[in-house]
Design a protein around this motif. Structure first.
Motif: not given
Length: 227
Positions: A8, A10, A13, A16-17, A102
């Motif tokens: 990912e 970004e 994100l 957080e993921l 998403k």
């Protein structure tokens, strides 16, 4: 823990993921580009991949096609903002096992991961960590016990009796007999860092405790307390 790789680009994100996956008991390797994926991907360790499509150095679909052409026995979940019907069909035909937008609820991602791991035969009974109150020691699965100080014991008792849930700093401080309003929060963070080092130095395993941003901690693996 089941290891997976998360692609990912970004940063917020991705962070957080990664935190979300850790709270579920996975061990994520987070990368931000196809080049970084190629450097860190290890088919012997990473059994599942979560892949974005729009990436700074290419298309995630091209990466998935390459992985499938190489015959990698990898479970692949696309997690992308490109979520039209055409995108989903393209992703599945390219080789993804699942395609999620998403905007989906993270509970759907959790359920999809569990279903994929179950179908691939990757789910095993998670070994249980035991906290022994007398003598005061932590018993990691398949490793020698780790002797604990009284403060370590109180902290772990508070976390492990609430395993799988978020425990606030206030709860931990009160469990240690402290006054939350006057307690220096840096002491708790320092103690947790020392406890992590103690466990890793003693048994070679990472303590399954996740720090929650500005709120507390979570013991995220199965736990048992033995009186």
């Amino acid at each position: 823990m089941l290891e997976l790789i998360l692609l990912e680009d970004e940063p917020v994100l991705r962070h957080e993921l990664g935190e979300f996956l850790e709270t579920l008991g996975y061990a994520p390797q987070s990368v931000s580009s196809i080049a970084e994926f190629d450097r860190h991907f290890d088919a012997r360790r990473h059994r599942i991949a979560i892949i974005d499509i729009g990436l700074p150095d290419g298309s995630g679909l091209d990466l998935i096609h390459r992985l499938r052409q190489a015959g990698q026995p990898l479970g692949i979940i696309v997690f992308s903002a490109h979520n039209t019907r055409a995108h989903r069909i393209d992703g599945l035909e390219t080789g993804a096992d699942h395609y999620l937008g998403k905007g989906c609820d993270l509970d759907e991602l959790e359920a999809t991961l569990a279903a994929l791991a179950r179908r691939m035969g990757l789910l095993q009974q998670q070994a249980c960590w035991q906290l022994q109150l007398g003598p005061s020691r932590l018993q990691p699965p398949g490793a020698p016990p780790v002797p604990l100080s009284q403060q370590d014991l109180l902290v772990l008792h508070c976390l492990m009796r609430n395993a799988g849930t978020n425990v606030s700093r206030r709860q931990i401080v009160v469990a240690m007999g402290g006054d939350y309003l006057s307690y220096d929060q840096r002491r708790l963070d320092t103690q947790m860092r020392r406890l992590r080092r103690k466990v890793e130095d003693s048994c070679g395993q990472s303590l399954p405790v996740k720090k929650l941003r500005n709120s507390g901690y979570c013991f995220y693996q199965p736990a048992q307390i033995i009186e």
